[in-house]
Motif scaffolding. Structure first.
Motif, PDB file in Angstrom:
ATOM      1  N   CYS A   9       0.802  -1.230   0.000  1.00 51.87           N
ATOM      2  CA  CYS A   9       0.000   0.000   0.000  1.00 51.87           C
ATOM      3  C   CYS A   9       0.832   1.277   0.000  1.00 51.87           C
TER       4      CYS A   9
ATOM      5  N   SER B   2       1.964   4.658  -1.781  1.00 52.01           N
ATOM      6  CA  SER B   2       1.275   5.576  -2.673  1.00 52.01           C
ATOM      7  C   SER B   2       1.998   5.646  -4.022  1.00 52.01           C
TER       8      SER B   2
ATOM      9  N   ASN C 122       4.684   5.584   2.470  1.00 51.46           N
ATOM     10  CA  ASN C 122       3.518   4.725   2.701  1.00 51.46           C
ATOM     11  C   ASN C 122       2.498   5.372   3.645  1.00 51.46           C
TER      12      ASN C 122
ATOM     13  N   HIS D  57      -0.789   7.838   3.966  1.00 52.15           N
ATOM     14  CA  HIS D  57      -1.917   8.275   3.160  1.00 52.15           C
ATOM     15  C   HIS D  57      -2.655   9.396   3.897  1.00 52.15           C
TER      16      HIS D  57
ATOM     17  N   ILE E  60      -5.046   2.113   5.182  1.00 52.00           N
ATOM     18  CA  ILE E  60      -5.907   2.981   4.372  1.00 52.00           C
ATOM     19  C   ILE E  60      -7.114   2.216   3.837  1.00 52.00           C
TER      20      ILE E  60
ATOM     21  N   ARG F 175     -10.940   4.473   4.425  1.00 51.56           N
ATOM     22  CA  ARG F 175     -11.359   5.306   3.271  1.00 51.56           C
ATOM     23  C   ARG F 175     -12.561   6.200   3.610  1.00 51.56           C
TER      24      ARG F 175
END
Length: 145
Positions: free
Chosen positions: A21, A23, A84, A86, A135, A139
């Motif tokens: 995960c 970005s 990493n 978010h 993440i 969300r």
């Protein structure tokens, strides 16, 4: 300690970034487009680790082999503490911050915060970031722009 697989190809690096995960907004690996950040590219058999900002590309390092380039890129990305993370949102209200942090804790999602002087020293804002694959479970907490 978890043993990570050895990453030797651009495709393996791209898959590792997705699985963990990271970005894709700040790193161009295997051709994804970015506005600003670092990337790895093969130009005529020579691998380039570069930095780009506003369309201006600066080559930082060259490599003769894919393995050498990928291992360097992987270490650079792992060393980037923001790679990493978010972004969830930025808040002026401490009550809202506490509510969101409480929800992240309840969901056992790792997070990181900081305070920045958004509109000057008298206008501090708290930024909230979720780390890694947390993440996927946060969300619904992302602040709309």
């Amino acid at each position: 300690m978890v043993n990570e697989p050895e990453i030797n190809t651009v495709l393996e690096l791209e898959l590792w970034l997705k699985e963990n995960c990271y970005s894709k907004d700040n790193y161009s690996i295997n051709g994804n487009s970015i506005i600003e950040g670092r990337g790895l590219e093969n130009i005529g058999g020579l691998y380039q680790w570069y930095y780009t900002e506003r369309g201006n590309k600066s080559i930082l390092k060259y490599f003769n082999t894919e393995k050498e380039a990928v291992q360097y890129a992987c270490e650079e990305i792992k060393a980037d503490k923001h790679a990493n993370r978010h972004y969830i949102g930025m808040y002026s209200s401490e009550q809202i911050v506490e509510k969101i942090l409480g929800e992240l804790k309840k969901r056992r999602i790792e997070f990181w915060t900081d305070k920045i002087p958004y509109g000057g020293l008298k206008d501090l804002r708290t930024r909230i970031f979720v780390i890694g694959c947390g993440i996927k479970n946060a969300r619904d907490l992302i602040k709309n722009k």
